[in-house]
Write a protein that holds these residues in place. Sequence first.
Motif, PDB file in Angstrom:
ATOM      1  N   PHE A 417       8.480  12.642 -14.434  1.00 26.49           N
ATOM      2  CA  PHE A 417       9.609  13.459 -13.986  1.00 26.49           C
ATOM      3  C   PHE A 417       9.726  13.401 -12.468  1.00 26.49           C
ATOM      4  O   PHE A 417       8.797  13.725 -11.732  1.00 26.49           O
ATOM      5  CB  PHE A 417       9.422  14.909 -14.443  1.00 26.49           C
ATOM      6  N   GLN A 418      10.858  12.930 -11.976  1.00 33.56           N
ATOM      7  CA  GLN A 418      11.147  12.793 -10.541  1.00 33.56           C
ATOM      8  C   GLN A 418      10.084  11.963  -9.818  1.00 33.56           C
ATOM      9  O   GLN A 418       9.698  12.284  -8.685  1.00 33.56           O
ATOM     10  CB  GLN A 418      11.295  14.170  -9.895  1.00 33.56           C
ATOM     11  N   TYR A 419       9.655  10.893 -10.455  1.00 32.96           N
ATOM     12  CA  TYR A 419       8.581  10.103  -9.838  1.00 32.96           C
ATOM     13  C   TYR A 419       9.013   9.427  -8.549  1.00 32.96           C
ATOM     14  O   TYR A 419       8.172   9.077  -7.708  1.00 32.96           O
ATOM     15  CB  TYR A 419       8.004   9.081 -10.826  1.00 32.96           C
ATOM     16  N   HIS A 420      10.332   9.230  -8.366  1.00 34.17           N
ATOM     17  CA  HIS A 420      10.797   8.653  -7.101  1.00 34.17           C
ATOM     18  C   HIS A 420      10.514   9.608  -5.933  1.00 34.17           C
ATOM     19  O   HIS A 420      10.184   9.165  -4.830  1.00 34.17           O
ATOM     20  CB  HIS A 420      12.283   8.321  -7.171  1.00 34.17           C
ATOM     21  N   LYS A 421      10.592  10.913  -6.197  1.00 39.86           N
ATOM     22  CA  LYS A 421      10.281  11.898  -5.157  1.00 39.86           C
ATOM     23  C   LYS A 421       8.774  11.967  -4.910  1.00 39.86           C
ATOM     24  O   LYS A 421       8.333  12.112  -3.762  1.00 39.86           O
ATOM     25  CB  LYS A 421      10.826  13.273  -5.546  1.00 39.86           C
ATOM     26  N   HIS A 422       7.994  11.863  -5.983  1.00 40.24           N
ATOM     27  CA  HIS A 422       6.537  11.853  -5.807  1.00 40.24           C
ATOM     28  C   HIS A 422       6.121  10.643  -4.962  1.00 40.24           C
ATOM     29  O   HIS A 422       5.268  10.742  -4.072  1.00 40.24           O
ATOM     30  CB  HIS A 422       5.833  11.789  -7.167  1.00 40.24           C
ATOM     31  N   GLY A 423       6.724   9.476  -5.265  1.00 40.69           N
ATOM     32  CA  GLY A 423       6.389   8.261  -4.523  1.00 40.69           C
ATOM     33  C   GLY A 423       6.730   8.376  -3.057  1.00 40.69           C
ATOM     34  O   GLY A 423       5.954   7.980  -2.183  1.00 40.69           O
ATOM     35  N   ALA A 424       7.914   8.920  -2.768  1.00 44.98           N
ATOM     36  CA  ALA A 424       8.320   9.093  -1.372  1.00 44.98           C
ATOM     37  C   ALA A 424       7.365  10.025  -0.636  1.00 44.98           C
ATOM     38  O   ALA A 424       6.983   9.777   0.518  1.00 44.98           O
ATOM     39  CB  ALA A 424       9.748   9.631  -1.308  1.00 44.98           C
ATOM     40  N   TYR A 425       6.942  11.098  -1.323  1.00 45.24           N
ATOM     41  CA  TYR A 425       6.007  12.046  -0.702  1.00 45.24           C
ATOM     42  C   TYR A 425       4.678  11.354  -0.377  1.00 45.24           C
ATOM     43  O   TYR A 425       4.110  11.553   0.706  1.00 45.24           O
ATOM     44  CB  TYR A 425       5.770  13.232  -1.631  1.00 45.24           C
ATOM     45  N   LEU A 426       4.176  10.558  -1.321  1.00 45.89           N
ATOM     46  CA  LEU A 426       2.906   9.869  -1.094  1.00 45.89           C
ATOM     47  C   LEU A 426       2.996   8.938   0.114  1.00 45.89           C
ATOM     48  O   LEU A 426       2.063   8.861   0.922  1.00 45.89           O
ATOM     49  CB  LEU A 426       2.502   9.083  -2.343  1.00 45.89           C
ATOM     50  N   ILE A 427       4.091   8.235   0.227  1.00 48.56           N
ATOM     51  CA  ILE A 427       4.243   7.312   1.357  1.00 48.56           C
ATOM     52  C   ILE A 427       4.395   8.067   2.665  1.00 48.56           C
ATOM     53  O   ILE A 427       3.813   7.708   3.690  1.00 48.56           O
ATOM     54  CB  ILE A 427       5.443   6.378   1.115  1.00 48.56           C
ATOM     55  N   GLU A 428       5.164   9.146   2.653  1.00 49.35           N
ATOM     56  CA  GLU A 428       5.356   9.938   3.871  1.00 49.35           C
ATOM     57  C   GLU A 428       4.062  10.553   4.362  1.00 49.35           C
ATOM     58  O   GLU A 428       3.868  10.722   5.572  1.00 49.35           O
ATOM     59  CB  GLU A 428       6.372  11.052   3.612  1.00 49.35           C
ATOM     60  N   ASN A 429       3.159  10.896   3.456  1.00 52.11           N
ATOM     61  CA  ASN A 429       1.985  11.680   3.825  1.00 52.11           C
ATOM     62  C   ASN A 429       0.674  10.926   3.695  1.00 52.11           C
ATOM     63  O   ASN A 429      -0.394  11.539   3.655  1.00 52.11           O
ATOM     64  CB  ASN A 429       1.945  12.961   2.978  1.00 52.11           C
ATOM     65  N   SER A 430       0.733   9.619   3.654  1.00 49.95           N
ATOM     66  CA  SER A 430      -0.478   8.794   3.656  1.00 49.95           C
ATOM     67  C   SER A 430      -0.607   8.094   5.004  1.00 49.95           C
ATOM     68  O   SER A 430       0.389   7.842   5.677  1.00 49.95           O
ATOM     69  CB  SER A 430      -0.415   7.734   2.543  1.00 49.95           C
ATOM     70  N   GLU A 431      -1.832   7.804   5.378  1.00 53.69           N
ATOM     71  CA  GLU A 431      -2.074   7.001   6.573  1.00 53.69           C
ATOM     72  C   GLU A 431      -1.985   5.536   6.150  1.00 53.69           C
ATOM     73  O   GLU A 431      -2.857   5.027   5.452  1.00 53.69           O
ATOM     74  CB  GLU A 431      -3.456   7.302   7.164  1.00 53.69           C
ATOM     75  N   LEU A 432      -0.933   4.855   6.566  1.00 52.75           N
ATOM     76  CA  LEU A 432      -0.701   3.470   6.154  1.00 52.75           C
ATOM     77  C   LEU A 432      -1.007   2.545   7.323  1.00 52.75           C
ATOM     78  O   LEU A 432      -0.219   2.438   8.271  1.00 52.75           O
ATOM     79  CB  LEU A 432       0.745   3.286   5.687  1.00 52.75           C
ATOM     80  N   ALA A 433      -2.157   1.888   7.276  1.00 53.16           N
ATOM     81  CA  ALA A 433      -2.599   1.020   8.368  1.00 53.16           C
ATOM     82  C   ALA A 433      -1.563  -0.056   8.640  1.00 53.16           C
ATOM     83  O   ALA A 433      -1.062  -0.716   7.727  1.00 53.16           O
ATOM     84  CB  ALA A 433      -3.939   0.384   8.022  1.00 53.16           C
ATOM     85  N   GLY A 434      -1.234  -0.240   9.909  1.00 56.55           N
ATOM     86  CA  GLY A 434      -0.299  -1.274  10.320  1.00 56.55           C
ATOM     87  C   GLY A 434       1.135  -0.807  10.422  1.00 56.55           C
ATOM     88  O   GLY A 434       1.955  -1.453  11.064  1.00 56.55           O
ATOM     89  N   PHE A 435       1.457   0.316   9.798  1.00 53.79           N
ATOM     90  CA  PHE A 435       2.837   0.814   9.793  1.00 53.79           C
ATOM     91  C   PHE A 435       3.046   1.805  10.925  1.00 53.79           C
ATOM     92  O   PHE A 435       2.228   2.693  11.149  1.00 53.79           O
ATOM     93  CB  PHE A 435       3.153   1.510   8.466  1.00 53.79           C
ATOM     94  N   SER A 436       4.168   1.665  11.620  1.00 50.15           N
ATOM     95  CA  SER A 436       4.556   2.695  12.569  1.00 50.15           C
ATOM     96  C   SER A 436       5.092   3.891  11.797  1.00 50.15           C
ATOM     97  O   SER A 436       5.420   3.790  10.603  1.00 50.15           O
ATOM     98  CB  SER A 436       5.642   2.165  13.517  1.00 50.15           C
ATOM     99  N   THR A 437       5.194   5.007  12.474  1.00 49.56           N
ATOM    100  CA  THR A 437       5.736   6.206  11.835  1.00 49.56           C
ATOM    101  C   THR A 437       7.150   5.948  11.330  1.00 49.56           C
ATOM    102  O   THR A 437       7.521   6.355  10.225  1.00 49.56           O
ATOM    103  CB  THR A 437       5.750   7.375  12.836  1.00 49.56           C
TER     104      THR A 437
END
Length: 539
Positions: A417-437
């Motif tokens: 249910f609303q997994y697109h929102k869950h995915g966006a949240y995970l990406i927004e709130n994870s430390e992603l090496a190599g990615f700028s904010t």
Amino acid sequence: MTRRKYPHQLTGNNELTCCALALATYRGRMSELMNGRLRMPRTAPENFPLIAAIDLGSNSFHMILAKTDQGEIRVLERLGDKIQLAAGLDEQRQLSEEAMQRGLECLSRYAQLITDLPQGAVRVVGTNALREAVNRDTFIQRAEALLGHTVEVISGREEARLIYLGVSHNMPAFQGNRLVVDIGGGSTEFIIGQSFEPLIMESLQMGCVSYSQRLFQDGKITPARYGQAYTAARLELMRVEQALQRHGWQEAIGASGTVRAIGLAVKSAGLSNGEVTLEGMTWLKRKLFKLGDVDKIDFEGVKNDRRAIFPAGLAILEAIFDAFGLQQMVHSEGALREGVLYDLIGRLQHEDVRERTVSALMERYHVDPEQALRVETKALEALQQVAGDWDLQEEWHQELLVWAARVHEIGLDIAHFQYHKHGAYLIENSELAGFSTQDQQMLALLVRGHRRGIPKDRFSGSGSEGEKLLRLCVLLRFAILFHHIRGNREVPEVRLLAKAQQLSIRFPQGWLENNPLTVADFAQEAEWLAKAGFNLLVS
């Protein structure tokens, strides 16, 4: 210059460790499933004989211009200026016009050295002061107009990763773990690593400029004020002491100007050969108390423009020594700016840490790699057909679309249910090496918009680049819808025709009549896109 504007300045606080095994697994599946598939061309490293890195630090701005040679860098020019951007932040985290002007005047000089360098040959990164400033976009837009290149704001842990990369390339080979510390103007980074690989990275909100503003603003040095700075640093350090000590280290390295200045001051007293020692810091502290004022600091190696922040830097470093039981610390000339250069070389030579980060994200959240690859392939095919008409010909357009195709289903690991929102949240709130904010925010936005209603306000809130992001989102949605029925079934060749706010999809004659589910899918998609002001035609 192509300048990006970014929606919703968000930061994350969860650590994401890059996983080489996941990368190998995904690449293996790609090779098996997609023999000889086409990709849009990348810029070859030999086309960038000169590269540059600019570090917009909270205390100083630095620039390196270098020549690339067999994966190594030969420095041609080093520039550094004390800007003290962090000193321009008020209690509401507004960056003052005066501080902006100091930075822009500096960048106008740097711009002369990079004016002829192509896009992709220069990387500009902002650190803690710009992470904190609520009006950073104002400064960033003006800086980009001067430099002709994009300014990225990086997270604390990404800053730590790049610092370690710069240190590890600058120091001799070493067997065992290294503790690397960089005391900046607004934050202090800690990394434990082995060889060229960081094992743990942390960033704390303590810096020599911010502490000086709080405790030594009038220039007076007293034991009480120094003690306050030391205690504040020890309290911050409590958050990371145990995690760092569990890994252990055999060598401690300081990568900042603060460590260099303290080491030179200790050397001038005949108490070391340039490294920082406990005995030397004790002597310096006593000397500072006797002087009583920053204007009286006359240690050899401490430049005039560093006097005001010297006591705060010493207090922070003493707290670090006591917290970790250090006896001495050597200095590395390599730091963030050198790390940015080596990271840039890696991107040009297809050794992009962002690829490993995305693969680790897929592995962590159990993404179906075959489905991700099918969507990625179809999205790239679609991009190739419409790139010219939709002005999506820059390398970052392709990269962002590919990454979004690979991770669009990570939210399924939370709930359907609303997994697109869950995915966006995970990406927004994870430390992603190599990615700028900014890149992280754009990736999250594509994942958020890949199904059901499109959050048009978030796309439109990012100016001219928002329109391009929306078009990338439409292409991603098309690729996902095209492979709604999973599996390696035979799919038709389709033709895409693009206009400003319109996409036409032409299937082979008679195919749609035999595939009513696809007809229903695209009919529903046309309704979703219409709400976002987009016209979808299927025939």
